[in-house]
Design a protein around this motif. Sequence first.
Motif, PDB file in Angstrom:
ATOM      1  N   LYS A   1       0.847  -1.211   0.000  1.00  0.00           N
ATOM      2  CA  LYS A   1       0.000   0.000   0.000  1.00  0.00           C
ATOM      3  C   LYS A   1       0.880   1.258   0.000  1.00  0.00           C
ATOM      4  CE  LYS A   1      -3.600   2.400   2.518  1.00  0.00           C
ATOM      5  NZ  LYS A   1      -4.459   2.437   3.694  1.00  0.00           N
ATOM      6  N   TYR A   2       1.933   1.260   0.786  1.00  0.00           N
ATOM      7  CA  TYR A   2       2.864   2.388   0.832  1.00  0.00           C
ATOM      8  C   TYR A   2       3.505   2.601  -0.542  1.00  0.00           C
ATOM      9  CZ  TYR A   2       7.172   4.980   1.713  1.00  0.00           C
ATOM     10  OH  TYR A   2       8.202   5.891   1.638  1.00  0.00           O
ATOM     11  N   LEU A   3       3.985   1.502  -1.159  1.00  0.00           N
ATOM     12  CA  LEU A   3       4.618   1.619  -2.468  1.00  0.00           C
ATOM     13  C   LEU A   3       3.642   2.177  -3.495  1.00  0.00           C
ATOM     14  CD1 LEU A   3       6.663  -1.708  -2.723  1.00  0.00           C
ATOM     15  CD2 LEU A   3       7.421   0.524  -1.907  1.00  0.00           C
ATOM     16  N   ARG A   4       2.409   1.699  -3.465  1.00  0.00           N
ATOM     17  CA  ARG A   4       1.400   2.175  -4.418  1.00  0.00           C
ATOM     18  C   ARG A   4       1.102   3.664  -4.202  1.00  0.00           C
ATOM     19  NH1 ARG A   4       2.568  -1.932  -7.142  1.00  0.00           N
ATOM     20  NH2 ARG A   4       1.235  -3.745  -7.199  1.00  0.00           N
ATOM     21  N   GLU A   5       0.999   4.080  -2.942  1.00  0.00           N
ATOM     22  CA  GLU A   5       0.735   5.496  -2.641  1.00  0.00           C
ATOM     23  C   GLU A   5       1.862   6.399  -3.134  1.00  0.00           C
ATOM     24  OE1 GLU A   5       0.121   5.509   1.586  1.00  0.00           O
ATOM     25  OE2 GLU A   5      -1.947   4.801   1.403  1.00  0.00           O
ATOM     26  N   LYS A   6       3.084   5.924  -3.078  1.00  0.00           N
ATOM     27  CA  LYS A   6       4.258   6.699  -3.501  1.00  0.00           C
ATOM     28  C   LYS A   6       4.621   6.451  -4.967  1.00  0.00           C
ATOM     29  CE  LYS A   6       5.073   8.270   0.650  1.00  0.00           C
ATOM     30  NZ  LYS A   6       4.833   9.640   1.001  1.00  0.00           N
ATOM     31  N   ASP A   7       3.804   5.646  -5.657  1.00  0.00           N
ATOM     32  CA  ASP A   7       4.037   5.305  -7.059  1.00  0.00           C
ATOM     33  C   ASP A   7       5.413   4.667  -7.264  1.00  0.00           C
ATOM     34  OD1 ASP A   7       3.100   5.058  -9.670  1.00  0.00           O
ATOM     35  OD2 ASP A   7       4.065   6.927 -10.302  1.00  0.00           O
ATOM     36  N   ILE A   8       5.753   3.743  -6.367  1.00  0.00           N
ATOM     37  CA  ILE A   8       7.025   3.016  -6.426  1.00  0.00           C
ATOM     38  C   ILE A   8       6.739   1.609  -6.941  1.00  0.00           C
ATOM     39  CG2 ILE A   8       8.949   2.101  -5.093  1.00  0.00           C
ATOM     40  CD1 ILE A   8       8.450   4.359  -3.048  1.00  0.00           C
ATOM     41  N   PRO A   9       7.237   1.257  -8.137  1.00  0.00           N
ATOM     42  CA  PRO A   9       6.965  -0.073  -8.684  1.00  0.00           C
ATOM     43  C   PRO A   9       7.817  -1.155  -8.022  1.00  0.00           C
ATOM     44  CG  PRO A   9       8.361   1.150 -10.180  1.00  0.00           C
ATOM     45  CD  PRO A   9       8.013   2.089  -9.054  1.00  0.00           C
ATOM     46  N   VAL A  10       7.324  -2.381  -8.082  1.00  0.00           N
ATOM     47  CA  VAL A  10       8.079  -3.548  -7.618  1.00  0.00           C
ATOM     48  C   VAL A  10       8.847  -4.041  -8.842  1.00  0.00           C
ATOM     49  CG1 VAL A  10       7.937  -5.844  -6.587  1.00  0.00           C
ATOM     50  CG2 VAL A  10       6.279  -4.082  -5.942  1.00  0.00           C
ATOM     51  N   GLN A  11      10.160  -3.742  -8.886  1.00  0.00           N
ATOM     52  CA  GLN A  11      10.983  -3.983 -10.067  1.00  0.00           C
ATOM     53  C   GLN A  11      11.978  -5.115  -9.853  1.00  0.00           C
ATOM     54  OE1 GLN A  11      12.331   0.106  -9.817  1.00  0.00           O
ATOM     55  NE2 GLN A  11      11.614   0.428 -11.913  1.00  0.00           N
ATOM     56  N   ARG A  12      11.975  -6.069 -10.757  1.00  0.00           N
ATOM     57  CA  ARG A  12      12.858  -7.227 -10.675  1.00  0.00           C
ATOM     58  C   ARG A  12      14.332  -6.835 -10.535  1.00  0.00           C
ATOM     59  NH1 ARG A  12      16.433  -9.924  -9.985  1.00  0.00           N
ATOM     60  NH2 ARG A  12      17.101 -11.802 -11.023  1.00  0.00           N
ATOM     61  N   GLU A  13      14.736  -5.773 -11.230  1.00  0.00           N
ATOM     62  CA  GLU A  13      16.158  -5.414 -11.213  1.00  0.00           C
ATOM     63  C   GLU A  13      16.636  -4.924  -9.845  1.00  0.00           C
ATOM     64  OE1 GLU A  13      13.927  -1.989 -13.270  1.00  0.00           O
ATOM     65  OE2 GLU A  13      13.938  -4.161 -13.401  1.00  0.00           O
ATOM     66  N   ARG A  14      15.738  -4.659  -8.938  1.00  0.00           N
ATOM     67  CA  ARG A  14      16.113  -4.227  -7.584  1.00  0.00           C
ATOM     68  C   ARG A  14      16.247  -5.405  -6.612  1.00  0.00           C
ATOM     69  NH1 ARG A  14      15.983   1.136  -6.429  1.00  0.00           N
ATOM     70  NH2 ARG A  14      15.155   2.496  -8.049  1.00  0.00           N
ATOM     71  N   TYR A  15      16.021  -6.604  -7.114  1.00  0.00           N
ATOM     72  CA  TYR A  15      16.008  -7.799  -6.267  1.00  0.00           C
ATOM     73  C   TYR A  15      17.122  -8.767  -6.636  1.00  0.00           C
ATOM     74  CZ  TYR A  15      11.405  -6.684  -4.336  1.00  0.00           C
ATOM     75  OH  TYR A  15      10.378  -6.098  -3.668  1.00  0.00           O
ATOM     76  N   ASP A  16      17.562  -9.519  -5.629  1.00  0.00           N
ATOM     77  CA  ASP A  16      18.469 -10.641  -5.834  1.00  0.00           C
ATOM     78  C   ASP A  16      17.672 -11.930  -5.729  1.00  0.00           C
ATOM     79  OD1 ASP A  16      20.949  -9.281  -6.057  1.00  0.00           O
ATOM     80  OD2 ASP A  16      21.073  -9.092  -3.874  1.00  0.00           O
ATOM     81  N   LEU A  17      17.966 -12.874  -6.605  1.00  0.00           N
ATOM     82  CA  LEU A  17      17.400 -14.210  -6.482  1.00  0.00           C
ATOM     83  C   LEU A  17      18.135 -14.877  -5.326  1.00  0.00           C
ATOM     84  CD1 LEU A  17      16.765 -16.677  -9.382  1.00  0.00           C
ATOM     85  CD2 LEU A  17      17.634 -17.417  -7.179  1.00  0.00           C
ATOM     86  N   THR A  18      17.415 -15.253  -4.267  1.00  0.00           N
ATOM     87  CA  THR A  18      18.089 -15.824  -3.099  1.00  0.00           C
ATOM     88  C   THR A  18      17.858 -17.320  -2.930  1.00  0.00           C
ATOM     89  OG1 THR A  18      16.278 -15.151  -1.663  1.00  0.00           O
ATOM     90  CG2 THR A  18      18.151 -13.654  -1.819  1.00  0.00           C
ATOM     91  N   TYR A  19      16.814 -17.847  -3.608  1.00  0.00           N
ATOM     92  CA  TYR A  19      16.573 -19.286  -3.466  1.00  0.00           C
ATOM     93  C   TYR A  19      15.574 -19.742  -4.510  1.00  0.00           C
ATOM     94  CZ  TYR A  19      16.238 -23.776  -1.077  1.00  0.00           C
ATOM     95  OH  TYR A  19      16.331 -25.111  -0.770  1.00  0.00           O
ATOM     96  N   GLN A  20      15.776 -20.972  -5.001  1.00  0.00           N
ATOM     97  CA  GLN A  20      14.759 -21.577  -5.859  1.00  0.00           C
ATOM     98  C   GLN A  20      14.795 -23.080  -5.682  1.00  0.00           C
ATOM     99  OE1 GLN A  20      15.187 -20.491  -9.928  1.00  0.00           O
ATOM    100  NE2 GLN A  20      17.145 -21.480 -10.202  1.00  0.00           N
ATOM    101  N   ALA A  21      13.631 -23.689  -5.851  1.00  0.00           N
ATOM    102  CA  ALA A  21      13.512 -25.136  -5.671  1.00  0.00           C
ATOM    103  C   ALA A  21      12.242 -25.620  -6.355  1.00  0.00           C
ATOM    104  CB  ALA A  21      13.493 -25.489  -4.188  1.00  0.00           C
ATOM    105  N   SER A  22      12.123 -26.924  -6.426  1.00  0.00           N
ATOM    106  CA  SER A  22      10.904 -27.523  -6.981  1.00  0.00           C
ATOM    107  C   SER A  22       9.726 -27.219  -6.075  1.00  0.00           C
ATOM    108  CB  SER A  22      11.064 -29.035  -7.101  1.00  0.00           C
ATOM    109  OG  SER A  22      12.043 -29.346  -8.048  1.00  0.00           O
ATOM    110  N   LEU A  23       8.599 -26.961  -6.704  1.00  0.00           N
ATOM    111  CA  LEU A  23       7.359 -26.706  -5.969  1.00  0.00           C
ATOM    112  C   LEU A  23       6.578 -28.008  -5.915  1.00  0.00           C
ATOM    113  CD1 LEU A  23       5.562 -24.488  -4.680  1.00  0.00           C
ATOM    114  CD2 LEU A  23       4.534 -24.188  -6.943  1.00  0.00           C
ATOM    115  N   LYS A  24       6.311 -28.447  -4.727  1.00  0.00           N
ATOM    116  CA  LYS A  24       5.546 -29.688  -4.572  1.00  0.00           C
ATOM    117  C   LYS A  24       4.082 -29.293  -4.408  1.00  0.00           C
ATOM    118  CE  LYS A  24       9.572 -32.139  -3.437  1.00  0.00           C
ATOM    119  NZ  LYS A  24      10.415 -31.379  -4.275  1.00  0.00           N
ATOM    120  N   ASP A  25       3.553 -29.431  -3.227  1.00  0.00           N
ATOM    121  CA  ASP A  25       2.164 -29.022  -2.983  1.00  0.00           C
ATOM    122  C   ASP A  25       2.093 -27.836  -2.027  1.00  0.00           C
ATOM    123  OD1 ASP A  25       2.997 -30.358  -0.741  1.00  0.00           O
ATOM    124  OD2 ASP A  25       1.285 -31.702  -0.619  1.00  0.00           O
TER     125      ASP A  25
END
Length: 123
Positions: free
Chosen positions: A26-50
């Motif tokens: 809500k704060y980001l939307r109010e300030k018009d701040i997008p959620v941008q992939r380039e600002r993030y680090d991939l920290t973990y990935q794995a198979s999705l079970k259930d």
Amino acid sequence: MSESRYTIYQLKQSIENSDRAYMPLKYLREKDIPVQRERYDLTYQASLKDEILDDLYLKFNLYHPADFTGHSMSISDVIVLQKDGIRTAFYVDDMGFAEVPEFFRAGRRIIYGKLETEKHPIL
């Protein structure tokens, strides 16, 4: 059929991200701040079970996998689920999760007066 996977992204620790870190959507939307992939680090990935999003939240707060090097999951993290070839990004919010399709959009920058698209791998 492609394998179902989940990926955890956490904001890069930088001065440029200080206005985004641990902030509710809500704060980001109010300030018009997008959620941008380039600002993030991939920290973990794995198979999705259930697992569902709540299961992953508990896992990355109480039962960290041995090879996980990020911080406990918290507000401003992004979880990407890939099922049946479809990717969906969810923002970890103050009350649950919110879908953030803009996470997959390439960043933009101005170079010599021209708008250029930056390409970033998602998974």
